[in-house]
Write an enzyme that holds these catalytic residues in place. Structure first.
Site, short mmCIF file in Angstrom:
data_model
loop_
_atom_site.label_atom_id
_atom_site.label_comp_id
_atom_site.label_asym_id
_atom_site.label_seq_id
_atom_site.Cartn_x
_atom_site.Cartn_y
_atom_site.Cartn_z
N GLU A 48 43.36 42.11 43.69
CA GLU A 48 43.55 43.13 44.72
C GLU A 48 42.25 43.40 45.46
OE1 GLU A 48 44.94 46.69 42.77
OE2 GLU A 48 46.96 45.94 42.53
N GLU A 87 52.20 41.93 40.52
CA GLU A 87 51.90 43.13 39.73
C GLU A 87 52.71 44.28 40.28
OE1 GLU A 87 47.63 43.97 38.90
OE2 GLU A 87 48.19 46.06 39.24
#
Ligand code: MG
Length: 339
Positions: free
Chosen positions: A168, A255
């Site tokens: 991320e 995720e």
């Protein structure tokens, strides 16, 4: 002669019937040459925006992500992977190799390799897919290139492996993330021409509209990750993702959780179900966060859960129960009660 040929034909038919029966029996018992998920689906590929199996059929992976390797190394073992495959019906697991927090890959690469190796090799032995996740929030281009060169050399021949090159990116512009991704992809593709590569986007993998406006060109089998936490992220993130797909962007949810965005707070069961149905309706693969035992909503296990699976329901936190049920309810694998 005529009688002999009739007998021969009958024997031939009998042998076909017997061999079909044996094959069905083998499949049912989970044995047999084509019994694993990877043997049946082979080398994955992206066709248009859809993840497909080797035969070109749309294919959805569902699974769980281990937590940071440097926080929960105890779950990084083959037995835990095997349990997630057999009991939870995960067709993919994710090894989240930490680049931040102490004792991370940059500080201690040997320990990182000791953790992720049994997860990758356990998944290969078990015949499920595995995401090798470079679990970073900041940018470590040289470390990523070194790491993925090693991974592609070691595992690029295995159809099981999926590379996630930047978990991320927090506060980076898309042009920075894109430039990083192109460099790392080039390293991987020089060694491994085909395995799926997952690419991040700014703001915790939510800015897919920026990707859609300027996607990476001339590389096959790449997908972009979207991450959501259902109790925080509402319909706008699904709508943004739908718009990106409509613009030709292949999406993989590597995720996600039912909690709030910080991994804690309320477990939004209804919002989670809405997200799951949305992913399933669009044939988007999804991986839930995380197999860990922290005192927070998005941890799936209690501290007294063993390192190596055999997790009865009383050892699962509410999010663990919900994840396991969601995976099993959507699985096309035979459900067999192990406990
Ligand atoms: Mg390959």
């Amino acid at each position: 002669m005529k009688k002999n040929s009739v007998i021969f034909t009958m024997l031939l038919l009998l042998s076909v019937v017997v061999s079909c029966g044996e094959r069905q029996k083998a499949n049912k018992s989970g044995e047999g040459a084509d019994s694993t998920v990877v043997l049946r689906n082979g080398q994955l590929q992206v066709i248009g925006t859809q993840l497909c199996n080797e035969q070109g059929e749309p294919f959805i992976l569902r699974g769980a992500s281990l937590g940071w390797h440097n926080l929960w190394p105890r779950f990084y073992n083959k037995q835990a992977v095997s349990w997630l495959a057999d009991d939870w019906k995960c067709t993919v697991v994710r090894a989240a190799m930490g680049l931040e927090i102490e004792d991370n890959y940059r500080e201690n690469p040997d320990f990182a390799m000791q953790c992720i190796t049994p997860v990758i090799e356990g998944a290969i032995e078990k015949g499920i897919y595995v995401i090798i996740d470079f679990h970073a929030h900041k940018k470590y281009t040289e470390e990523a290139k070194t790491f993925f060169a090693e991974m592609a050399t070691k595992y690029g021949k295995h159809p099981n492996v999926i590379y996630e090159i930047w978990n991320e990116p927090d506060y980076f512009e898309w042009d920075e993330v894109k430039a990083y991704s192109e460099e790392v992809i080039e390293v991987i593709r020089t060694i491994d021409p085909d395995n799926i590569i997952l690419v991040g986007s700014p703001h915790w993998d939510q800015d897919l509209h920026l990707v859609a406006a300027d996607p990476i060109q001339n590389v096959s089998n790449i997908m972009y990750t979207m991450h959501f936490y259902a109790a925080t992220h509402e319909a706008w993130l699904r709508e943004r993702t739908d718009a990106a797909i409509a613009d030709g962007i292949p999406i993989f949810v590597s995720e996600c959780g039912g909690s709030e965005a910080n991994g804690d707070g309320r477990l939004g069961v209804e919002e989670w179900e809405t997200y799951v149905e949305w992913m399933e309706s669009r044939k988007i693969s999804w991986v839930a966060w995380s197999v860990s035992d922290k005192n927070e909503t998005c941890s799936m296990l209690l501290p007294r859960a063993s390192d190596e699976g055999n997790w009865t329901e009383d050892l699962l936190k509410p999010w663990g129960v919900l994840t396991r049920n969601s995976i099993r309810n959507h699985s096309d694998l035979p459900i067999k009660t192990i406990l």
